[in-house]
Design a protein around this motif. Structure first.
Motif, PDB file in Angstrom:
ATOM      1  N   ARG A 148      19.696   7.705  13.349  1.00  0.00           N
ATOM      2  CA  ARG A 148      21.149   7.572  13.520  1.00  0.00           C
ATOM      3  C   ARG A 148      21.463   7.099  14.944  1.00  0.00           C
ATOM      4  O   ARG A 148      22.289   6.217  15.144  1.00  0.00           O
ATOM      5  N   LEU A 149      20.792   7.687  15.929  1.00  0.00           N
ATOM      6  CA  LEU A 149      21.000   7.315  17.313  1.00  0.00           C
ATOM      7  C   LEU A 149      20.673   5.850  17.564  1.00  0.00           C
ATOM      8  O   LEU A 149      21.373   5.160  18.305  1.00  0.00           O
ATOM      9  N   LEU A 150      19.630   5.358  16.908  1.00  0.00           N
ATOM     10  CA  LEU A 150      19.214   3.968  17.074  1.00  0.00           C
ATOM     11  C   LEU A 150      19.977   2.999  16.183  1.00  0.00           C
ATOM     12  O   LEU A 150      19.727   1.791  16.194  1.00  0.00           O
ATOM     13  N   GLY A 151      20.904   3.524  15.386  1.00  0.00           N
ATOM     14  CA  GLY A 151      21.733   2.688  14.536  1.00  0.00           C
ATOM     15  C   GLY A 151      21.034   2.211  13.279  1.00  0.00           C
ATOM     16  O   GLY A 151      21.447   1.243  12.669  1.00  0.00           O
ATOM     17  N   GLN A 152      19.984   2.912  12.886  1.00  0.00           N
ATOM     18  CA  GLN A 152      19.222   2.528  11.706  1.00  0.00           C
ATOM     19  C   GLN A 152      19.621   3.318  10.469  1.00  0.00           C
ATOM     20  O   GLN A 152      19.008   3.164   9.431  1.00  0.00           O
ATOM     21  N   ALA A 153      20.621   4.159  10.598  1.00  0.00           N
ATOM     22  CA  ALA A 153      21.047   4.949   9.449  1.00  0.00           C
ATOM     23  C   ALA A 153      22.536   4.812   9.245  1.00  0.00           C
ATOM     24  O   ALA A 153      23.271   4.489  10.110  1.00  0.00           O
ATOM     25  N   PRO A 188      14.674  15.813  13.032  1.00  0.00           N
ATOM     26  CA  PRO A 188      14.712  15.008  14.259  1.00  0.00           C
ATOM     27  C   PRO A 188      14.549  13.518  13.967  1.00  0.00           C
ATOM     28  O   PRO A 188      15.120  12.684  14.668  1.00  0.00           O
ATOM     29  N   GLU A 189      13.795  13.171  12.937  1.00  0.00           N
ATOM     30  CA  GLU A 189      13.621  11.768  12.565  1.00  0.00           C
ATOM     31  C   GLU A 189      14.949  11.144  12.129  1.00  0.00           C
ATOM     32  O   GLU A 189      15.270  10.021  12.519  1.00  0.00           O
ATOM     33  N   ILE A 190      15.699  11.872  11.343  1.00  0.00           N
ATOM     34  CA  ILE A 190      17.003  11.382  10.877  1.00  0.00           C
ATOM     35  C   ILE A 190      17.969  11.256  12.053  1.00  0.00           C
ATOM     36  O   ILE A 190      18.700  10.268  12.168  1.00  0.00           O
ATOM     37  N   SER A 191      17.937  12.218  12.948  1.00  0.00           N
ATOM     38  CA  SER A 191      18.774  12.171  14.138  1.00  0.00           C
ATOM     39  C   SER A 191      18.457  10.932  14.981  1.00  0.00           C
ATOM     40  O   SER A 191      19.354  10.228  15.443  1.00  0.00           O
ATOM     41  N   THR A 192      17.178  10.647  15.160  1.00  0.00           N
ATOM     42  CA  THR A 192      16.755   9.492  15.948  1.00  0.00           C
ATOM     43  C   THR A 192      17.164   8.185  15.268  1.00  0.00           C
ATOM     44  O   THR A 192      17.647   7.265  15.933  1.00  0.00           O
ATOM     45  N   GLU A 214      22.084  15.737   2.301  1.00  0.00           N
ATOM     46  CA  GLU A 214      21.455  16.968   1.833  1.00  0.00           C
ATOM     47  C   GLU A 214      22.049  18.185   2.540  1.00  0.00           C
ATOM     48  O   GLU A 214      22.448  18.094   3.710  1.00  0.00           O
ATOM     49  N   PRO A 215      22.133  19.311   1.848  1.00  0.00           N
ATOM     50  CA  PRO A 215      22.667  20.521   2.471  1.00  0.00           C
ATOM     51  C   PRO A 215      21.657  21.094   3.464  1.00  0.00           C
ATOM     52  O   PRO A 215      20.447  21.039   3.236  1.00  0.00           O
ATOM     53  N   ILE A 216      22.172  21.637   4.562  1.00  0.00           N
ATOM     54  CA  ILE A 216      21.353  22.274   5.585  1.00  0.00           C
ATOM     55  C   ILE A 216      21.906  23.679   5.789  1.00  0.00           C
ATOM     56  O   ILE A 216      23.064  23.845   6.191  1.00  0.00           O
ATOM     57  N   ALA A 217      21.092  24.694   5.504  1.00  0.00           N
ATOM     58  CA  ALA A 217      21.513  26.076   5.729  1.00  0.00           C
ATOM     59  C   ALA A 217      21.786  26.274   7.218  1.00  0.00           C
ATOM     60  O   ALA A 217      21.065  25.733   8.065  1.00  0.00           O
ATOM     61  N   LEU A 218      22.824  27.014   7.563  1.00  0.00           N
ATOM     62  CA  LEU A 218      23.164  27.208   8.968  1.00  0.00           C
ATOM     63  C   LEU A 218      22.000  27.803   9.750  1.00  0.00           C
ATOM     64  O   LEU A 218      21.795  27.462  10.910  1.00  0.00           O
ATOM     65  N   GLU A 219      21.199  28.669   9.100  1.00  0.00           N
ATOM     66  CA  GLU A 219      20.051  29.273   9.777  1.00  0.00           C
ATOM     67  C   GLU A 219      18.987  28.236  10.129  1.00  0.00           C
ATOM     68  O   GLU A 219      18.162  28.456  11.000  1.00  0.00           O
ATOM     69  N   GLU A 220      19.003  27.112   9.436  1.00  0.00           N
ATOM     70  CA  GLU A 220      17.997  26.071   9.637  1.00  0.00           C
ATOM     71  C   GLU A 220      18.515  24.872  10.436  1.00  0.00           C
ATOM     72  O   GLU A 220      17.748  23.965  10.752  1.00  0.00           O
ATOM     73  N   LEU A 221      19.785  24.864  10.777  1.00  0.00           N
ATOM     74  CA  LEU A 221      20.382  23.743  11.497  1.00  0.00           C
ATOM     75  C   LEU A 221      19.891  23.719  12.944  1.00  0.00           C
ATOM     76  O   LEU A 221      20.077  24.670  13.698  1.00  0.00           O
ATOM     77  N   ARG A 222      19.218  22.629  13.316  1.00  0.00           N
ATOM     78  CA  ARG A 222      18.672  22.471  14.666  1.00  0.00           C
ATOM     79  C   ARG A 222      19.075  21.157  15.328  1.00  0.00           C
ATOM     80  O   ARG A 222      18.926  21.014  16.536  1.00  0.00           O
ATOM     81  N   TYR A 223      19.575  20.192  14.544  1.00  0.00           N
ATOM     82  CA  TYR A 223      19.828  18.856  15.076  1.00  0.00           C
ATOM     83  C   TYR A 223      21.258  18.420  14.760  1.00  0.00           C
ATOM     84  O   TYR A 223      21.681  18.493  13.620  1.00  0.00           O
TER      85      TYR A 223
END
Length: 67
Positions: A62-67, A56-60, A35-44
């Protein structure tokens, strides 16, 4: 936020405290969901993987290897 088809994706260099724009654009694409993320909204993102994430859920996942 939906991006119009005429808008270009940005290319960023992700650092531990922020990011630097390498190629101008209005958004980046989430590395997991696509999905597109506007630069103003990019936090993770991952400095090691140089990837942006939509939440943050998607980031986590990915970190845990579940994505």
């Amino acid at each position: 936020m939906l991006m119009s088809s005429g808008e270009q994706a940005a290319t960023l260099l992700y650092g531990p405290n922020g990011f630097r724009v390498i190629k101008p654009g209005r958004f980046v694409t989430c590395a997991v969901t696509g999905e597109p993320i506007a630069l103003e909204e990019l936090r993770y993102w991952s400095v090691d993987r140089q990837e942006p994430y939509a939440s943050p859920e998607i980031s986590t996942r990915r970190l845990l290897g579940q994505a």
